[in-house]
Design a protein around this motif. Sequence first.
Motif, PDB file in Angstrom:
ATOM      1  N   ILE A 101       0.867  -1.181   0.000  1.00  0.00           N
ATOM      2  CA  ILE A 101       0.000   0.000   0.000  1.00  0.00           C
ATOM      3  C   ILE A 101       0.901   1.228   0.000  1.00  0.00           C
ATOM      4  O   ILE A 101       1.710   1.409   0.899  1.00  0.00           O
ATOM      5  N   LEU A 102       0.758   2.069  -1.026  1.00  0.00           N
ATOM      6  CA  LEU A 102       1.633   3.236  -1.153  1.00  0.00           C
ATOM      7  C   LEU A 102       0.942   4.556  -0.837  1.00  0.00           C
ATOM      8  O   LEU A 102       1.621   5.562  -0.608  1.00  0.00           O
ATOM      9  N   LYS A 103      -0.393   4.592  -0.865  1.00  0.00           N
ATOM     10  CA  LYS A 103      -1.106   5.832  -0.586  1.00  0.00           C
ATOM     11  C   LYS A 103      -2.468   5.515  -0.006  1.00  0.00           C
ATOM     12  O   LYS A 103      -2.949   4.387  -0.123  1.00  0.00           O
ATOM     13  N   THR A 104      -3.060   6.493   0.626  1.00  0.00           N
ATOM     14  CA  THR A 104      -4.419   6.335   1.140  1.00  0.00           C
ATOM     15  C   THR A 104      -5.329   7.317   0.415  1.00  0.00           C
ATOM     16  O   THR A 104      -4.883   8.422   0.081  1.00  0.00           O
ATOM     17  N   PRO A 105      -6.550   6.948   0.136  1.00  0.00           N
ATOM     18  CA  PRO A 105      -7.132   5.640   0.384  1.00  0.00           C
ATOM     19  C   PRO A 105      -6.706   4.624  -0.680  1.00  0.00           C
ATOM     20  O   PRO A 105      -6.516   4.972  -1.844  1.00  0.00           O
TER      21      PRO A 105
END
Length: 137
Positions: A101-105
């Motif tokens: 996971i590199l960014k949210t959302p």
Amino acid sequence: MTGLMVCVAVLAAASAYGVLHRRRNGRVRVRGRDEGQWLDAGRLGGELGERATLVQFSSAFCAPCRATRRVLGEVAGMVPGVAHVEIDAEAHLDLVRDLGILKTPTVLVLDADGRVVRRAAGQPRKADVIAALGEAV
């Protein structure tokens, strides 16, 4: 004259990057590195849905995360057998690293067995999430 040409080239490159980024942001797609990844209720901190599960990785100060929470909640309420689980990315860094996971959302669509079948980085559209669920079921 050379300075003007450099300025035009930089503006063209930045515009191309912006258009590409905007087109890809929030799109639900299959990624090769997601194959073979499974999540169970223990790792999620919530129960899997009977048909599919929408897993959202969020952070505290993420404005698009609130809109994504609303969209995924609506979809989970509309489609029977679909659960929505929200995970605080900051509190579960080991899971974030394992899943890339590199960014949210970031939204993962899991099938009934917990296998990752789709992924969206950014705020997804409701129609895209519903279409992705069609392939997870």
